[in-house]
Design a protein around this motif. Sequence first.
Motif, PDB file in Angstrom:
ATOM      1  N   UNK A  88     -54.043  38.265  27.997  1.00 18.03           N
ATOM      2  CA  UNK A  88     -55.259  37.834  28.677  1.00 18.03           C
ATOM      3  C   UNK A  88     -56.168  39.023  28.991  1.00 18.03           C
ATOM      4  N   UNK A  89     -55.586  40.168  29.302  1.00 15.67           N
ATOM      5  CA  UNK A  89     -56.388  41.360  29.573  1.00 15.67           C
ATOM      6  C   UNK A  89     -57.169  41.783  28.332  1.00 15.67           C
ATOM      7  N   UNK A  90     -56.502  41.731  27.195  1.00 14.59           N
ATOM      8  CA  UNK A  90     -57.170  42.081  25.935  1.00 14.59           C
ATOM      9  C   UNK A  90     -58.267  41.074  25.629  1.00 14.59           C
ATOM     10  N   UNK A  91     -58.001  39.802  25.904  1.00 12.99           N
ATOM     11  CA  UNK A  91     -59.004  38.774  25.646  1.00 12.99           C
ATOM     12  C   UNK A  91     -60.242  38.986  26.512  1.00 12.99           C
ATOM     13  N   UNK A  92     -60.033  39.340  27.755  1.00 11.49           N
ATOM     14  CA  UNK A  92     -61.157  39.604  28.658  1.00 11.49           C
ATOM     15  C   UNK A  92     -62.028  40.738  28.102  1.00 11.49           C
ATOM     16  N   UNK A  93     -61.379  41.795  27.642  1.00 12.77           N
ATOM     17  CA  UNK A  93     -62.117  42.930  27.091  1.00 12.77           C
ATOM     18  C   UNK A  93     -62.899  42.529  25.848  1.00 12.77           C
ATOM     19  N   UNK A  94     -62.277  41.699  25.001  1.00 10.34           N
ATOM     20  CA  UNK A  94     -62.947  41.258  23.772  1.00 10.34           C
ATOM     21  C   UNK A  94     -64.156  40.385  24.095  1.00 10.34           C
ATOM     22  N   UNK A  95     -63.999  39.497  25.062  1.00 10.36           N
ATOM     23  CA  UNK A  95     -65.111  38.639  25.459  1.00 10.36           C
ATOM     24  C   UNK A  95     -66.257  39.470  26.024  1.00 10.36           C
ATOM     25  N   UNK A  96     -65.900  40.470  26.807  1.00 11.03           N
ATOM     26  CA  UNK A  96     -66.920  41.335  27.380  1.00 11.03           C
ATOM     27  C   UNK A  96     -67.728  42.017  26.275  1.00 11.03           C
ATOM     28  N   UNK A 144     -58.594  36.079  14.998  1.00 12.95           N
ATOM     29  CA  UNK A 144     -58.970  36.438  16.361  1.00 12.95           C
ATOM     30  C   UNK A 144     -57.861  36.091  17.353  1.00 12.95           C
ATOM     31  N   UNK A 145     -57.272  34.904  17.218  1.00 11.98           N
ATOM     32  CA  UNK A 145     -56.183  34.495  18.101  1.00 11.98           C
ATOM     33  C   UNK A 145     -54.972  35.401  17.936  1.00 11.98           C
ATOM     34  N   UNK A 146     -54.636  35.714  16.705  1.00  7.22           N
ATOM     35  CA  UNK A 146     -53.494  36.582  16.454  1.00  7.22           C
ATOM     36  C   UNK A 146     -53.657  37.926  17.148  1.00  7.22           C
ATOM     37  N   UNK A 147     -54.833  38.485  17.054  1.00  9.96           N
ATOM     38  CA  UNK A 147     -55.059  39.810  17.623  1.00  9.96           C
ATOM     39  C   UNK A 147     -54.957  39.806  19.140  1.00  9.96           C
ATOM     40  N   UNK A 148     -55.673  38.912  19.800  1.00 12.78           N
ATOM     41  CA  UNK A 148     -55.676  38.995  21.261  1.00 12.78           C
ATOM     42  C   UNK A 148     -54.361  38.534  21.860  1.00 12.78           C
ATOM     43  N   UNK A 149     -53.684  37.590  21.227  1.00 14.40           N
ATOM     44  CA  UNK A 149     -52.384  37.162  21.740  1.00 14.40           C
ATOM     45  C   UNK A 149     -51.316  38.235  21.525  1.00 14.40           C
ATOM     46  N   UNK A 150     -51.563  39.106  20.555  1.00 17.63           N
ATOM     47  CA  UNK A 150     -50.650  40.228  20.328  1.00 17.63           C
ATOM     48  C   UNK A 150     -51.029  41.444  21.162  1.00 17.63           C
ATOM     49  N   UNK A 151     -52.152  41.355  21.880  1.00 25.18           N
ATOM     50  CA  UNK A 151     -52.571  42.477  22.713  1.00 25.18           C
ATOM     51  C   UNK A 151     -53.334  43.541  21.959  1.00 25.18           C
ATOM     52  N   UNK A 152     -54.069  43.139  20.920  1.00 19.97           N
ATOM     53  CA  UNK A 152     -54.846  44.070  20.108  1.00 19.97           C
ATOM     54  C   UNK A 152     -56.295  43.621  20.030  1.00 19.97           C
ATOM     55  N   UNK A 153     -57.184  44.556  19.697  1.00 22.32           N
ATOM     56  CA  UNK A 153     -58.547  44.156  19.381  1.00 22.32           C
ATOM     57  C   UNK A 153     -58.864  44.579  17.951  1.00 22.32           C
ATOM     58  N   UNK A 154     -59.862  43.952  17.400  1.00 26.57           N
ATOM     59  CA  UNK A 154     -60.176  44.137  15.989  1.00 26.57           C
ATOM     60  C   UNK A 154     -60.555  45.577  15.658  1.00 26.57           C
ATOM     61  N   UNK A 155     -61.309  46.211  16.545  1.00 27.43           N
ATOM     62  CA  UNK A 155     -61.751  47.573  16.274  1.00 27.43           C
ATOM     63  C   UNK A 155     -60.569  48.534  16.168  1.00 27.43           C
ATOM     64  N   UNK A 156     -59.536  48.307  16.991  1.00 32.64           N
ATOM     65  CA  UNK A 156     -58.337  49.149  16.929  1.00 32.64           C
ATOM     66  C   UNK A 156     -57.685  49.057  15.557  1.00 32.64           C
ATOM     67  N   UNK A 157     -57.585  47.852  15.039  1.00 38.02           N
ATOM     68  CA  UNK A 157     -56.986  47.651  13.719  1.00 38.02           C
ATOM     69  C   UNK A 157     -57.839  48.292  12.637  1.00 38.02           C
TER      70      UNK A 157
END
Length: 305
Positions: A149-157, A74-87
């Motif tokens: 941080x923008x990606x993290x916000x979206x993931x949290x939402x 989870x950390x790797x994805x959001x810090x890289x600017x990705x979300x799991x569903x995209x992968x």
Amino acid sequence: MAIAFPPDLTMQIIRLAILGQDHRVVAVELIDAYFVQEVADFLEELVAAKGSGETINEDWYRESFLDPTISTSEQLLWRAGLNKKTVENARGSSRREVIIEEALSHHDKFARAVDSMIDGELDLSLTISTSEGSVELDLAETIVVVNALAVRRAALRGGVWSTMGKQVESPLMETLCRMYNVPNERYGRRPARGRQGTRESDFYLIPEGGNEALCEVKLMGKGNPEGVDSVFARGSQVVVASTLSDANKRQLDGARRNWTELQSIDGFRRFEQTLQALVVPYETIPHNVDLNQTVEEALEAVFGN
């Protein structure tokens, strides 16, 4: 970060939803709280790193914040600017090795894009101060951090809304049943389906004849792209929603599905039509009743307060 709603928060969402008020503010406040905490933690890590003499460029960021040996998937994805569903959509898998590969590859591409777009005309820096010290990020560093941080916000939402759907559905339906004094033996919950169950449980009513009528709760509003498609995909016969579009209502009526739209004037009262249609015993709620008290008594019965 695991997201969970405490019982009092779940009760607040149900209370607002049934009374036709905007329950979404509760979810938004929870998203804000989680996000602020994660921003604070992340920026503290940045200050500690740069304060130790490191330079936060794309190479350092890659090595320190995208290190597979110390970061979760989870950390790797959001810090890289990705979300799991995209992968998952791109690779058809969310295995650890796939996530590592995609996270590092995407970060490298993004860092190159940032470098190519910065022409030196914009001189911007971000100063972060904590009790441990103060550091300054240049434009490239700032863009990398803001993107993460923008990606993290979206993931949290997404996580908060998903959790709300899983944890609120069954107790909301049971609260409605208790408000109408439906006999306990005429409704129930199915346990979650194994460790990977998609929801806390499936709520059902038992119509005349004994066959279970699966219920679906939709609290995302008219803008939810999923709409009522899942109602048909899962074979649900009953839908209770915060809001439904006119097209949704026509679609449900045409398929002879029973629906209740909560966020309308006395919207919860349409649930009585559902009980009538399914021949489920109930008691009518008088129009002169104290609704707040009725809801509170039902919630106390459901949550055991």
